[in-house]
Scaffold this motif. Structure first.
Motif, PDB file in Angstrom:
ATOM      1  N   SER A  94      -1.280  41.177 122.500  1.00  0.00           N
ATOM      2  CA  SER A  94      -0.830  40.903 121.142  1.00  0.00           C
ATOM      3  C   SER A  94      -0.080  42.134 120.643  1.00  0.00           C
ATOM      4  O   SER A  94      -0.212  43.231 121.200  1.00  0.00           O
ATOM      5  CB  SER A  94      -2.016  40.597 120.233  1.00  0.00           C
ATOM      6  OG  SER A  94      -2.836  41.735 120.130  1.00  0.00           O
ATOM      7  N   CYS A  95       0.725  41.924 119.597  1.00  0.00           N
ATOM      8  CA  CYS A  95       1.465  43.060 119.044  1.00  0.00           C
ATOM      9  C   CYS A  95       1.683  42.871 117.560  1.00  0.00           C
ATOM     10  O   CYS A  95       1.550  41.761 117.027  1.00  0.00           O
ATOM     11  CB  CYS A  95       2.806  43.237 119.759  1.00  0.00           C
ATOM     12  SG  CYS A  95       3.962  41.896 119.492  1.00  0.00           S
ATOM     13  N   GLY A  96       2.019  43.959 116.900  1.00  0.00           N
ATOM     14  CA  GLY A  96       2.401  43.925 115.498  1.00  0.00           C
ATOM     15  C   GLY A  96       3.923  44.000 115.406  1.00  0.00           C
ATOM     16  O   GLY A  96       4.551  44.731 116.170  1.00  0.00           O
ATOM     17  N   PHE A 163      -4.111  53.313 116.173  1.00  0.00           N
ATOM     18  CA  PHE A 163      -4.048  52.046 115.426  1.00  0.00           C
ATOM     19  C   PHE A 163      -4.082  52.319 113.922  1.00  0.00           C
ATOM     20  O   PHE A 163      -3.301  51.765 113.162  1.00  0.00           O
ATOM     21  CB  PHE A 163      -5.219  51.151 115.848  1.00  0.00           C
ATOM     22  CG  PHE A 163      -5.133  49.747 115.295  1.00  0.00           C
ATOM     23  CD1 PHE A 163      -4.440  48.758 115.977  1.00  0.00           C
ATOM     24  CD2 PHE A 163      -5.740  49.416 114.092  1.00  0.00           C
ATOM     25  CE1 PHE A 163      -4.349  47.455 115.476  1.00  0.00           C
ATOM     26  CE2 PHE A 163      -5.656  48.128 113.580  1.00  0.00           C
ATOM     27  CZ  PHE A 163      -4.963  47.141 114.268  1.00  0.00           C
ATOM     28  N   VAL A 183       4.800  46.713 118.073  1.00  0.00           N
ATOM     29  CA  VAL A 183       3.858  47.765 118.492  1.00  0.00           C
ATOM     30  C   VAL A 183       2.630  47.170 119.177  1.00  0.00           C
ATOM     31  O   VAL A 183       2.086  46.167 118.729  1.00  0.00           O
ATOM     32  CB  VAL A 183       3.449  48.648 117.289  1.00  0.00           C
ATOM     33  CG1 VAL A 183       2.825  47.821 116.166  1.00  0.00           C
ATOM     34  CG2 VAL A 183       2.501  49.768 117.707  1.00  0.00           C
ATOM     35  N   GLU A 184       2.258  47.834 120.278  1.00  0.00           N
ATOM     36  CA  GLU A 184       1.004  47.539 120.973  1.00  0.00           C
ATOM     37  C   GLU A 184       0.479  48.881 121.468  1.00  0.00           C
ATOM     38  O   GLU A 184       0.953  49.914 120.978  1.00  0.00           O
ATOM     39  CB  GLU A 184       1.217  46.503 122.084  1.00  0.00           C
ATOM     40  CG  GLU A 184       2.364  46.785 123.034  1.00  0.00           C
ATOM     41  CD  GLU A 184       1.983  47.617 124.229  1.00  0.00           C
ATOM     42  OE1 GLU A 184       2.294  48.836 124.199  1.00  0.00           O
ATOM     43  OE2 GLU A 184       1.447  47.095 125.214  1.00  0.00           O
ATOM     44  N   ASP A 209       0.449  40.029 114.130  1.00  0.00           N
ATOM     45  CA  ASP A 209       0.467  40.511 112.745  1.00  0.00           C
ATOM     46  C   ASP A 209       1.808  41.180 112.484  1.00  0.00           C
ATOM     47  O   ASP A 209       2.548  41.478 113.414  1.00  0.00           O
ATOM     48  CB  ASP A 209      -0.697  41.486 112.477  1.00  0.00           C
ATOM     49  CG  ASP A 209      -0.729  42.625 113.462  1.00  0.00           C
ATOM     50  OD1 ASP A 209      -1.454  42.529 114.466  1.00  0.00           O
ATOM     51  OD2 ASP A 209      -0.004  43.611 113.247  1.00  0.00           O
TER      52      ASP A 209
HETATM   53  N1  HPA Z   1      -0.789  48.031 116.231  1.00  0.00           N
HETATM   54  C1  HPA Z   1      -1.076  48.280 117.498  1.00  0.00           C
HETATM   55  N2  HPA Z   1      -1.389  47.346 118.363  1.00  0.00           N
HETATM   56  C2  HPA Z   1      -1.403  46.080 117.944  1.00  0.00           C
HETATM   57  C3  HPA Z   1      -1.097  45.761 116.639  1.00  0.00           C
HETATM   58  C4  HPA Z   1      -0.772  46.773 115.736  1.00  0.00           C
HETATM   59  O1  HPA Z   1      -0.477  46.541 114.556  1.00  0.00           O
HETATM   60  N3  HPA Z   1      -1.223  44.414 116.509  1.00  0.00           N
HETATM   61  C5  HPA Z   1      -1.562  43.953 117.719  1.00  0.00           C
HETATM   62  N4  HPA Z   1      -1.681  44.942 118.589  1.00  0.00           N
END
Ligand code: HPA
Length: 238
Positions: A94-96, A163, A183-184, A209
């Motif tokens: 997942s990432c932001g 984070f 971002v991950e 997100d």
């Molecule tokens: N930051 C870092 N890693 C993540 C994020 C984030 O906002 N969302 C999902 N993985």
């Protein structure tokens, strides 16, 4: 080093497939095994970092959690590449989003990963702050996404060590100075390990997100929505 390694309790070669999919969450590895794999067999439970091998459309593939952050994926991916004959690791995470061009649930294929991390420097003396995935794996993943009619957003990602960042304006600076759109916390180390071991890695991400709109997904929504990315990656079975 002999097998089993300190973190993967497998004493024989051939138990882990040549291609391993790595979600961060070991329970997501279990979900993938239970939902998509034929005859899944669990091969690891050390520290709860569950790993499974099974077949997908009759072809062999493994799936194992990486944990969160570069030190964690650094350990597991190195042991898989170096001691278990693994050739390809596809991170599915997942990432932001760093930009409003990306919506929740969009699927990203990383073209490269920027990081401030010392991982590559400490691991191999590399001064590079950008690590690359395998062009061959990226091409295959793009082809599978096309066949499955899933839209892929190709962009540079930020592999972040922190984070909970307390500095105002930090992500905007990384986005604007280094061209990162999401971002991950893992891909830079995964790509660095692939480089030093002569193996291949790639990364698919689903936006969970947004740092711009502050929209978030629930854990339940993520479980379902992330299946698109999983289906693309599962086509790597061989
Ligand atoms: N930051 C870092 N890693 C993540 C994020 C984030 O906002 N969302 C999902 N993985």
């Amino acid at each position: 080093m002999n097998i089993p390694t300190p973190h993967i309790g497998v004493s024989e070669q051939g138990v882990i497939a040549k291609t391993v999919l790595m979600p961060g969450d070991p329970l997501r590895a279990k979900f993938i095994a239970d939902t998509f794999l034929e005859n899944p067999v669990q091969f690891n439970h050390v520290r709860g970092m569950l790993g499974f091998t099974g077949t997908y459309n009759g072809k062999k593939i493994s799936v194992m959690g990486s944990g969160m952050g570069m030190p964690s994926i650094g350990i597991y991916s190195f042991e898989l590449f170096e001691f278990y004959g693994v050739e390809n690791i596809i991170r599915i995470g997942s990432c932001g989003a760093y930009t409003d061009e990306l919506e929740l649930y969009d699927v990203i294929l990383a073209t490269d990963a920027y990081s401030e991390s010392a991982y590559a420097k400490v691991q191999s003396g590399s001064e590079d702050d950008v690590m690359l995935p395998s062009p061959e794996l990226n091409e295959k993943l793009e082809g599978f996404a096309k066949e499955l009619e899933i839209e892929l957003h190709k962009c540079r990602i930020h592999s972040n060590d922190v984070f909970y960042n307390g500095q105002e304006g930090y992500f905007e600076m990384v986005r604007d100075k280094h061209g990162c759109k999401a971002v991950e916390m893992e891909s830079f180390a995964l790509f660095a390990n692939a480089k030093t071991t002569g193996k291949k890695a790639a990364c698919l991400l689903t936006v969970s997100d947004s740092l711009v709109t502050h929209k978030v997904t629930t854990a339940e929504e993520r479980q379902n929505a992330f299946t698109e990315m999983m289906k693309i990656a599962l086509e790597m079975a061989e």
